[in-house]
Design an enzyme around this catalytic site. Structure first.
Site, PDB file in Angstrom:
ATOM      1  N   LYS A  85     -26.018 -37.365 -65.219  1.00 55.46           N
ATOM      2  CA  LYS A  85     -25.449 -37.132 -66.545  1.00 55.46           C
ATOM      3  C   LYS A  85     -26.519 -36.887 -67.604  1.00 55.46           C
ATOM      4  CE  LYS A  85     -20.884 -39.216 -66.455  1.00 55.46           C
ATOM      5  NZ  LYS A  85     -19.994 -40.231 -67.035  1.00 55.46           N
ATOM      6  N   LYS A 118     -16.583 -31.340 -57.530  1.00 51.63           N
ATOM      7  CA  LYS A 118     -15.400 -32.148 -57.820  1.00 51.63           C
ATOM      8  C   LYS A 118     -14.532 -31.443 -58.863  1.00 51.63           C
ATOM      9  CE  LYS A 118     -14.772 -36.803 -59.270  1.00 51.63           C
ATOM     10  NZ  LYS A 118     -15.285 -38.086 -59.667  1.00 51.63           N
ATOM     11  N   LYS A 123     -12.757 -31.840 -65.611  1.00 52.48           N
ATOM     12  CA  LYS A 123     -12.334 -31.334 -66.904  1.00 52.48           C
ATOM     13  C   LYS A 123     -13.427 -30.463 -67.521  1.00 52.48           C
ATOM     14  CE  LYS A 123     -12.456 -33.225 -71.371  1.00 52.48           C
ATOM     15  NZ  LYS A 123     -11.650 -32.779 -72.440  1.00 52.48           N
TER      16      LYS A 123
END
Ligand code: TRP
Length: 335
Positions: free
Chosen positions: A115, A199, A202
């Site tokens: 991240k 994956k 969003k």
């Protein structure tokens, strides 16, 4: 059979616009667990702000995630449903656990590395210690079972290490139970419809990569039609799907929605081409996702009701949290 000693805790970030990955990878499992055990489901807003959020949108997303929980079948009379920041014990315990967890342990967290990207110096300190807050969420209630996706397994192991170290350091053996992960076997990861190695998320640019819970029937069938596959027919065995990630993902989704094993699905579909299978997949997706989307929209038009649900959950959660925190403060020696 109900087992009073078991306690489930899980959290979902209020990102808004939940998709099929959230439903099949997490919420569906939450719904079946609530039939067997006491469960606490938390909209983790404090986790969300580890990266910058638009304050107005965050509020809306907290309510929408709550609406998605309810629309998918979570019952606020059976389970505790609330948002994290409404119970201040999460932040308080997180601080105490910041003092228990070791830097070396956090340095191993792969999700932070992913991240934070290449410029770690610019990541918030909150993002770095995010796993400690997650441990606090779980340990604040002394939860014993935590349904999570495979990507959260490392964080749960850290939580167990923190619990163990706390119990050792303060000589209070077994004070915190070591929580067990409940990782779904079949489909802990729903993959992108455009790339079977990623994956469903969003944050992927193309909306064609995911089925959103609020998609219309039309949108769902368009997305399924456009989903990436390959030119071979559907095989007979799971082994033959190993290198066909996109095909495997679609078959997994079908298996999960219809509650059939992948084996059964292959028996039903083998030899068929993808246009036949995709029609079937669209049908079952429309039947199961559209009613949820409709319910989310309905619930979002009554925000007062959603807020009431969260307040009821907050009251129940606070009571449990306060009881445990009182003991924790005493153990640590805080006056
Ligand atoms: N970190 C989890 C995720 O991103 C969300 C989460 C926060 C969580 N606290 C939790 C999950 C406690 C399980 C238990 O998916």
């Amino acid at each position: 059979m109900s087992d009073k000693k078991k306690l489930v805790f899980s959290g979902v970030q209020p990102t808004g616009n939940l998709h099929l990955g959230n439903l099949l990878g997490a919420i569906k499992n939450f719904v079946s667990l609530q039939k067997e055990m006491e469960c606490i489901y938390c909209v983790v807003d404090l986790h969300a702000i580890t990266v910058m959020q638009d304050p107005k949108k965050l509020k809306e997303n907290i309510l929408e995630t709550t609406a998605s929980f309810l629309a998918s079948g979570l019952d606020s009379d059976k389970s505790i449903i609330f948002n994290q920041s409404s119970v201040s014990g999460h932040a308080e315990l997180a601080w105490i656990l910041n003092c228990v967890a070791r830097l070396g342990w956090l340095n191993r967290m792969t999700q932070f590395k992913d991240k934070a990207g290449s410029d770690k110096e610019k990541a918030s300190v909150g993002l770095y210690i995010y796993p400690n807050l997650m441990a606090a969420d779980i340990l604040l209630y002394k939860a014993t079972h935590v349904p999570v996706g495979a990507d959260q397994k490392q964080h749960l192991e850290l939580c167990r290490d923190i619990a163990q170290k706390f119990n050792n350091d303060f000589s209070c053996e077994n004070f915190f139970p070591l929580p067990e992960p409940l990782i779904q076997k079949n489909i802990s990861r729903v993959m992108s419809l455009r790339d079977g190695t990623k994956k469903m998320s969003k944050s992927e640019d193309s909306d064609y990569s995911r089925i959103n819970l609020k998609d219309t029937a039309d949108e769902i069938s368009k997305k399924v039609k456009k989903a990436k596959t390959d030119s071979l027919p559907i095989p007979e065995t799971e082994k033959e799907l190993e290198k066909r990630l996109e095909a495997l993902n679609l078959l997994n989704i079908y298996s999960e929605i219809t509650n059939k094993s992948l084996k059964e699905v292959l028996k039903e579909m083998s030899g068929k081409d993808f246009s036949y299978f995709k029609n079937k997949l669209s049908e079952v997706l429309v039947d199961s996702v559209c009613p949820i989307g409709k319910k989310i929209k309905e619930l979002m038009s009554d925000k007062v009701y959603l807020q009431k649900v969260l307040i009821k959950g907050k009251e129940k959660a606070s009571k449990k949290a306060e009881e445990n925190l009182k003991k924790i403060r005493e153990i640590v020696g805080l006056l």
